[in-house]
Design a protein around this motif. Structure first.
Motif, PDB file in Angstrom:
ATOM      1  N   CYS A  99       4.630  -9.374 -11.835  1.00 47.37           N
ATOM      2  CA  CYS A  99       5.503  -8.911 -10.751  1.00 47.37           C
ATOM      3  C   CYS A  99       5.138  -7.478 -10.400  1.00 47.37           C
ATOM      4  O   CYS A  99       5.264  -6.567 -11.225  1.00 47.37           O
ATOM      5  N   ASN A 100       4.650  -7.288  -9.186  1.00 40.93           N
ATOM      6  CA  ASN A 100       4.226  -5.975  -8.713  1.00 40.93           C
ATOM      7  C   ASN A 100       4.786  -5.711  -7.323  1.00 40.93           C
ATOM      8  O   ASN A 100       5.347  -6.604  -6.682  1.00 40.93           O
ATOM      9  N   ALA A 101       4.628  -4.485  -6.878  1.00 43.28           N
ATOM     10  CA  ALA A 101       5.096  -4.105  -5.542  1.00 43.28           C
ATOM     11  C   ALA A 101       3.997  -3.357  -4.800  1.00 43.28           C
ATOM     12  O   ALA A 101       3.121  -2.743  -5.412  1.00 43.28           O
ATOM     13  N   VAL A 102       4.066  -3.417  -3.490  1.00 43.32           N
ATOM     14  CA  VAL A 102       3.245  -2.564  -2.635  1.00 43.32           C
ATOM     15  C   VAL A 102       4.193  -1.617  -1.909  1.00 43.32           C
ATOM     16  O   VAL A 102       5.275  -2.015  -1.485  1.00 43.32           O
ATOM     17  N   ALA A 103       3.789  -0.355  -1.803  1.00 40.16           N
ATOM     18  CA  ALA A 103       4.587   0.632  -1.063  1.00 40.16           C
ATOM     19  C   ALA A 103       3.758   1.046   0.148  1.00 40.16           C
ATOM     20  O   ALA A 103       2.797   1.806   0.029  1.00 40.16           O
ATOM     21  N   PHE A 104       4.126   0.507   1.292  1.00 38.77           N
ATOM     22  CA  PHE A 104       3.364   0.775   2.501  1.00 38.77           C
ATOM     23  C   PHE A 104       3.769   2.091   3.146  1.00 38.77           C
ATOM     24  O   PHE A 104       4.947   2.474   3.142  1.00 38.77           O
ATOM     25  N   GLY A 105       2.787   2.752   3.709  1.00 46.93           N
ATOM     26  CA  GLY A 105       3.032   3.904   4.564  1.00 46.93           C
ATOM     27  C   GLY A 105       3.150   3.424   5.995  1.00 46.93           C
ATOM     28  O   GLY A 105       3.842   2.449   6.283  1.00 46.93           O
ATOM     29  N   LEU A 106       2.456   4.085   6.902  1.00 45.05           N
ATOM     30  CA  LEU A 106       2.523   3.740   8.322  1.00 45.05           C
ATOM     31  C   LEU A 106       1.585   2.575   8.599  1.00 45.05           C
ATOM     32  O   LEU A 106       0.370   2.737   8.668  1.00 45.05           O
ATOM     33  N   ILE A 107       2.146   1.387   8.753  1.00 47.62           N
ATOM     34  CA  ILE A 107       1.399   0.182   9.089  1.00 47.62           C
ATOM     35  C   ILE A 107       1.796  -0.219  10.511  1.00 47.62           C
ATOM     36  O   ILE A 107       2.973  -0.189  10.866  1.00 47.62           O
ATOM     37  N   ASP A 108       0.830  -0.605  11.294  1.00 47.92           N
ATOM     38  CA  ASP A 108       1.056  -0.851  12.720  1.00 47.92           C
ATOM     39  C   ASP A 108       1.752  -2.197  12.946  1.00 47.92           C
ATOM     40  O   ASP A 108       1.102  -3.232  13.095  1.00 47.92           O
ATOM     41  N   PRO A 140      -6.219 -13.849  -9.071  1.00 43.29           N
ATOM     42  CA  PRO A 140      -6.618 -13.690 -10.476  1.00 43.29           C
ATOM     43  C   PRO A 140      -7.212 -12.322 -10.785  1.00 43.29           C
ATOM     44  O   PRO A 140      -7.288 -11.937 -11.959  1.00 43.29           O
ATOM     45  N   LEU A 141      -7.610 -11.567  -9.768  1.00 49.64           N
ATOM     46  CA  LEU A 141      -8.145 -10.224  -9.987  1.00 49.64           C
ATOM     47  C   LEU A 141      -7.101  -9.303 -10.616  1.00 49.64           C
ATOM     48  O   LEU A 141      -7.447  -8.288 -11.220  1.00 49.64           O
ATOM     49  N   ALA A 142      -5.818  -9.659 -10.456  1.00 48.64           N
ATOM     50  CA  ALA A 142      -4.732  -8.802 -10.950  1.00 48.64           C
ATOM     51  C   ALA A 142      -3.964  -9.443 -12.096  1.00 48.64           C
ATOM     52  O   ALA A 142      -2.786  -9.152 -12.295  1.00 48.64           O
TER      53      ALA A 142
END
Length: 263
Positions: A183-192, A245-247
């Protein structure tokens, strides 16, 4: 085809980052449940995937509604035989300064960005927590934001919800790690996307105006070392990594996707 024969749910996948994620997972062999409030957009993504030889079904609906979590997971299991990947992406913004923010405004962001992912993760437990030490890895990716890490003016509700989502991510990683659930998260900045395009374009959701004033958007862009917003496809690539599977030995982490805005 890193995700061959795996089944993924991607919420908010009728447009923007969610759409890019769904298409990318399908390209890598996953069967994908396309979930969006807008049935027309959800169906369009399904058609795109099927036309390219992939497998997908549509599940339109509101992630905050009663029994949504149980019903979409049942759809994944009955249609494709299981659930391997859950991407909690659905959401929108409803901005306002703290001293002017209503209870409804604050609660709405908690409901969609924190409570809905919690309910989906809880409902997924029987299908993702198979056995301790299993050789099969299953993945949860929660979409957070730089606002949840750094805070943001005018987004106390959104920032609080996204920060809470990071806490949920890290806790699930600890509780389910023995079952080979990452279980992981992504923290996005400015995405269009619609949420970050110029407010002057007049986009709205449920009567809430979407976007950022053009002058503010330009300021954001200039604060990014790469001097631009990220694309939905670039955002989707990070989610693919965490779902792949890379993660397999990446757990409880927050991957920052912001062009160097915050380091």
């Amino acid at each position: 085809m890193m995700l061959q024969n795996q089944t993924a749910i991607v919420t908010g996948s009728g447009r923007g980052v969610g759409r890019a994620v769904a298409k990318l997972l399908a390209e890598q062999g996953a069967n994908v449940i396309i979930s969006d409030l807008d049935q027309e957009h959800a169906n369009a993504v399904v058609t795109e995937i099927i036309e390219k030889g992939g497998h997908a079904v549509s599940f339109p609906g509101d992630v905050t509604s009663d029994h949504f979590a149980e019903n979409i997971i049942e759809t994944a299991v009955t249609t494709f035989g299981g659930l391997d990947i859950l991407v909690n992406n659905a959401g929108y913004t409803w901005d306002g300064m703290v001293h002017k923010m209503s209870d409804e405004q604050f609660q709405a962001m908690l409901d969609i960005h924190l409570i809905a992912p919690f309910k989906l993760i809880r409902a997924a437990a029987p299908y993702m927590r198979k056995e301790v030490g299993s050789e099969i890895y299953r993945k949860i990716v929660n979409v957070s934001s730089v606002a949840g890490v750094m805070g943001n003016i005018g987004q106390a509700n959104y920032a609080a919800a996204k920060a809470g989502l990071i806490g949920l991510t890290k806790t699930v990683a600890k509780e389910w790690g023995a079952y080979n659930v990452n279980c992981n998260a992504v923290a996005f900045g400015l995405i269009d996307t619609r949420l970050t395009q110029s407010k002057e374009k007049g986009e709205s959701f449920n009567g809430v105006s979407l976007g950022i004033p053009e002058k503010v958007r330009k300021m954001f862009e200039h604060s990014i070392p790469q001097q631009r917003a990220g694309t939905p496809e670039e955002a989707a690539s990070a989610i693919l990594y965490l779902a792949s599977p890379l993660a397999n030995y990446v757990n409880g982490q927050v991957l920052h996707i912001n062009g160097g805005m915050y380091t």
